[in-house]
Enzyme design. Structure first.
Site, mmCIF file in Angstrom:
data_model
loop_
_atom_site.group_PDB
_atom_site.id
_atom_site.type_symbol
_atom_site.label_atom_id
_atom_site.label_comp_id
_atom_site.label_asym_id
_atom_site.label_seq_id
_atom_site.Cartn_x
_atom_site.Cartn_y
_atom_site.Cartn_z
ATOM 1 N N LEU A 106 1.259 -1.243 -0.041
ATOM 2 C CA LEU A 106 0.012 0.461 0.374
ATOM 3 C C LEU A 106 1.010 1.237 0.524
ATOM 4 O O LEU A 106 1.412 2.189 0.689
ATOM 5 C CB LEU A 106 -1.205 -0.279 1.132
ATOM 6 N N ASP A 142 -0.530 -5.974 3.128
ATOM 7 C CA ASP A 142 0.812 -4.621 4.203
ATOM 8 C C ASP A 142 0.305 -4.984 5.199
ATOM 9 O O ASP A 142 -1.343 -5.549 5.609
ATOM 10 C CB ASP A 142 0.568 -3.496 3.637
ATOM 11 N N TYR A 197 18.646 3.972 7.993
ATOM 12 C CA TYR A 197 18.047 4.010 6.472
ATOM 13 C C TYR A 197 18.581 3.068 5.879
ATOM 14 O O TYR A 197 18.642 1.709 5.498
ATOM 15 C CB TYR A 197 17.102 4.385 5.951
#
Ligand code: NAD
Length: 306
Positions: free
Chosen positions: A10, A32, A138
């Site tokens: 999503l 999701d 990240y």
């Protein structure tokens, strides 16, 4: 016949990808952590990818043989809770790898990012293979993921394919909290006739790619024979590079209006450790990467969408 599972379906990339497979008539199940949206066309299962048992059950239930693992907490959002970001980015990927080995999944797609690079990576023009010193949790998780791809290919011949995406530009879904989101916010402000305050300096150059090119890159790398891939980590790709000011001027020269104020925040510091430009010749050579959308094409198509 491919029977595809998408995780994080999503999100910005997943929403576009599941639609492409659905429209082509390929079997695809979107998953999701969020509730099933009313407007989704393909089959949907709510799945927290941190739960390996639930993942395994869905893979078995639908006889999945190809996985696109898109779950991640993106760069800027990740800095707000680095421990949670590491857990989600790494544990979900380990779950996918474990289930894939158990269920003999034939191919996996896992996106990396230009966040794997850092100040030691020759940021003016980043080569395919270079020193990597990411500064965000990240980027560190994406670099670790790239190393895992290589490791599991050597150890189990697990076929994971990967692209280091630059900022992906699309208009549908709100972006997930990355440093390149400014470009999408600027396009939306222009469409609404609103002023925009940009969180990066006006001359900060970053690489970008339009969603249609990003999807065609994924389809190409997943379709090519494995023997054509000369690396088992992740490929650089590039659509075009731009700065916020260049983008603002290009919006205007394409006949749209936008007034932009510049007020750099914490995201500027992250952007300063990302590439300005990069070498994507290996992707062109190995699997035919060939972007169609430059700066003007991107603005024209993005601003003409409803
Ligand atoms: P996004 O944030 O828009 O979507 C991520 C999705 O993952 C969300 O829908 C979220 O609900 C879901 N999610 C989060 N935790 C979950 C969990 N535990 N279990 C299941 N689902 C969970 O991200 P995106 O922009 O679509 O990015 C997709 C992938 O592409 C990511 O791996 C990202 O690192 C990579 N990528 C994106 C860009 C970009 O510009 N969008 C650039 C480089 C790489």
């Amino acid at each position: 016949m491919d029977r595809i599972l998408i995780t994080g379906a999503l999100g910005q990339l997943g929403s576009a990808l599941q639609k492409v497979f659905y429209d082509k008539g390929v079997f695809v199940i979107a998953t999701d952590i969020r509730d099933c949206p009313k407007d989704i066309e393909c089959q949907y299962e709510k799945l927290d990818a941190l739960c390996q048992d639930d993942l395994l059950n869905i893979v078995k239930k639908y006889e999945i043989n190809v996985i696109y693992h898109l779950v991640a907490i993106l760069s800027a959002k990740g800095e707000k809770n680095p421990f949670r970001s590491w857990k989600i980015n790494m544990e979900t990927f380990q779950n996918i790898i474990d289930v894939s080995i158990k269920c003999k999944i034939k191919k996996i797609f896992w996106p990396s990012s230009i966040a794997v690079f850092g100040k030691g990576s020759n940021l003016k023009y980043v080569p395919q293979n270079t020193f990597m010193d990411p500064t965000t949790v990240y980027g560190v998780s994406k670099l670790a993921g790239e190393k895992l791809i290589n490791y599991y290919f050597d150890k189990y011949k697990l076929d994971i394919r990967s692209i280091r995406f630059p900022g992906i530009i699309s208009m549908g879904i709100k972006p997930g909290g990355g440093v390149t989101d400014y470009i999408i916010e600027m396009l939306h402000a222009s469409k609404k006739g609103e002023d925009y305050t940009c969180f990066l300096d006006k001359d900060k150059r970053l690489p970008m790619v339009y969603m249609e090119d990003a999807i065609s890159a994924i389809i190409s790398i997943m379709s090519v024979e494995r023997s054509k891939l000369s690396i088992s980590s992740s490929y650089n790709i590039l659509g075009f590079t731009t700065t916020p000011e260049e983008f603002q001027l290009a919006i205007k020269s394409n006949g749209f209006n936008i007034a932009v104020n510049y007020k750099a925040d914490y995201r500027q510091k992250i952007a300063n450790t990302w590439p300005e430009n990069l070498d994507d010749n290996l992707a062109k050579k190995d699997w035919g990467w060939s972007p169609k959308f430059g700066l003007d094409e991107t603005i024209k198509v993005a601003l003409s969408l409803q």
